[in-house]
Design a protein around this motif. Sequence first.
Motif, PDB file in Angstrom:
ATOM      1  N   UNK A 135       0.836  -1.195   0.000  1.00 17.83           N
ATOM      2  CA  UNK A 135       0.000   0.000   0.000  1.00 17.83           C
ATOM      3  C   UNK A 135       0.872   1.246   0.000  1.00 17.83           C
ATOM      4  N   UNK A 136       0.420   2.250  -0.773  1.00 17.77           N
ATOM      5  CA  UNK A 136       1.177   3.496  -0.835  1.00 17.77           C
ATOM      6  C   UNK A 136       1.098   4.225   0.503  1.00 17.77           C
ATOM      7  N   UNK A 137       2.223   4.771   0.940  1.00 19.99           N
ATOM      8  CA  UNK A 137       2.238   5.505   2.195  1.00 19.99           C
ATOM      9  C   UNK A 137       1.406   6.777   2.042  1.00 19.99           C
ATOM     10  N   UNK A 138       0.863   7.267   3.148  1.00 24.98           N
ATOM     11  CA  UNK A 138       0.050   8.463   3.121  1.00 24.98           C
ATOM     12  C   UNK A 138       0.881   9.672   2.726  1.00 24.98           C
ATOM     13  N   UNK A 139       0.262  10.540   1.937  1.00 29.95           N
ATOM     14  CA  UNK A 139       0.911  11.779   1.522  1.00 29.95           C
ATOM     15  C   UNK A 139       1.007  12.716   2.722  1.00 29.95           C
ATOM     16  N   UNK A 140       2.131  13.380   2.858  1.00 27.09           N
ATOM     17  CA  UNK A 140       2.327  14.321   3.962  1.00 27.09           C
ATOM     18  C   UNK A 140       2.291  15.761   3.449  1.00 27.09           C
ATOM     19  N   UNK A 141       2.129  16.694   4.367  1.00 27.91           N
ATOM     20  CA  UNK A 141       2.146  18.110   4.009  1.00 27.91           C
ATOM     21  C   UNK A 141       3.499  18.487   3.414  1.00 27.91           C
ATOM     22  N   UNK A 142       4.567  17.872   3.915  1.00 31.07           N
ATOM     23  CA  UNK A 142       5.895  18.171   3.408  1.00 31.07           C
ATOM     24  C   UNK A 142       6.020  17.810   1.929  1.00 31.07           C
ATOM     25  N   UNK A 143       5.404  16.701   1.518  1.00 32.56           N
ATOM     26  CA  UNK A 143       5.461  16.290   0.109  1.00 32.56           C
ATOM     27  C   UNK A 143       4.734  17.300  -0.783  1.00 32.56           C
ATOM     28  N   UNK A 144       3.608  17.815  -0.281  1.00 35.10           N
ATOM     29  CA  UNK A 144       2.869  18.836  -1.034  1.00 35.10           C
ATOM     30  C   UNK A 144       3.729  20.089  -1.183  1.00 35.10           C
ATOM     31  N   UNK A 145       4.351  20.497  -0.074  1.00 37.56           N
ATOM     32  CA  UNK A 145       5.208  21.687  -0.093  1.00 37.56           C
ATOM     33  C   UNK A 145       6.378  21.507  -1.057  1.00 37.56           C
ATOM     34  N   UNK A 146       7.000  20.331  -1.020  1.00 37.82           N
ATOM     35  CA  UNK A 146       8.147  20.059  -1.902  1.00 37.82           C
ATOM     36  C   UNK A 146       7.748  20.100  -3.374  1.00 37.82           C
ATOM     37  N   UNK A 147       6.548  19.581  -3.657  1.00 36.83           N
ATOM     38  CA  UNK A 147       6.077  19.544  -5.045  1.00 36.83           C
ATOM     39  C   UNK A 147       5.848  20.939  -5.605  1.00 36.83           C
ATOM     40  N   UNK A 148       5.536  21.891  -4.722  1.00 38.49           N
ATOM     41  CA  UNK A 148       5.249  23.256  -5.145  1.00 38.49           C
ATOM     42  C   UNK A 148       6.423  24.203  -4.932  1.00 38.49           C
ATOM     43  N   UNK A 149       7.468  23.715  -4.270  1.00 37.65           N
ATOM     44  CA  UNK A 149       8.629  24.553  -4.006  1.00 37.65           C
ATOM     45  C   UNK A 149       8.364  25.643  -2.993  1.00 37.65           C
ATOM     46  N   UNK A 150       7.513  25.347  -2.014  1.00 39.48           N
ATOM     47  CA  UNK A 150       7.209  26.309  -0.950  1.00 39.48           C
ATOM     48  C   UNK A 150       7.546  25.678   0.399  1.00 39.48           C
TER      49      UNK A 150
END
Length: 357
Positions: free
Chosen positions: A2-17
């Motif tokens: 199962x894929x691990x849960x997405x974290x807020x840090x991953x969202x931030x990294x994807x947007x460069x913020x």
Amino acid sequence: MAKEKVTIQEIADALGISRNTASKALNDSGNIPDETRNRVIKKAIELKYKQFAYMDNEHVLSKAPGNIALLTENLPNTSHFGSLLISGLEKRISAEGYNLSIHIVREDDQDTLTLPNNFDIAKVDGIICIELFDLEYTQLITDLGIPTIFIDCASNICYPEFQADLLLMENEHSIYQLTTKLIESGYKSIGFVGDYNHCKSFNERWVGYHRAMLEAGLQVDLSHCIVDNDRLFSKPGWLNQRVAELASLPSAYVCANDFIAVDLIRALKDRNVAVPQDIAICGFDNAPQSRIIEPALTTVHIYSNEMGIKTAEMLLSRINSPTQPYQVSHIVTKPIIRESTPAIMADHSQMIHSSAK
């Protein structure tokens, strides 16, 4: 796998913020421009960050309610500190848009290391465990990888290995203070009642009692203590039997909680021992029974509602910042002197009278 849960840090990294900006945007807090907020939420939807749902209604995005699961062996009644605690935490998490669901962990669940039937991991954002003291079951819960906080825990927990936050009422210092007051008021033979391996709170209360005796140069006489494997709640009449078996009694008892203290008073009465004339008794919790039993019980007050609010705040912080160091926190408690310890009562009254002059 199962894929691990997405974290807020991953969202931030994807947007460069920064993670802080992403967190504020997702929670609609702080001074975040609408353009940034929409970018963050769209990315959260794209990455399937489960706490949010996308509603394409004039491009309005709304936050879906989160879910907090409370796990406990027994639903606390109005006499238990957990009742007020749940009330405080429920109000706090509701204000943040979370629902609270309660799941009873049966004995069979613990024996087989299985989660309650109505517990759906995919729909849980955070877990609160109240008085779950089995070490293997604790490991099962922390291995889920869901933000978790325990209210009390197993007595033999190892903090460096404990992958969850922990909140306790302050136990050691209040019992240390009560035991010291007993000693200073003339009680030299003091016993302890309660299984100090039952839970972390009982263990800390035992440590406080033991430290007070040690510092006063007094020997802990185990023949006056009842610290057997805990059968107080599973075997009615057990404490009566143990009290009847004692060859001699101390001048005072410190009990691990009020329920034990009340049962002890009744057991002593069956042995024709009067409280407080023959023996003084202290409890812990400031349960309703402590105020209505005769004599009224010297005890320790727990700020249950405030503990509930703190529980919610610690868990919400963990959900928003999952990689922060784990916390072990204590909420202050307050000794309350009543008629079950007359010598302390007299000293306490005299002190108040002197300070009023």
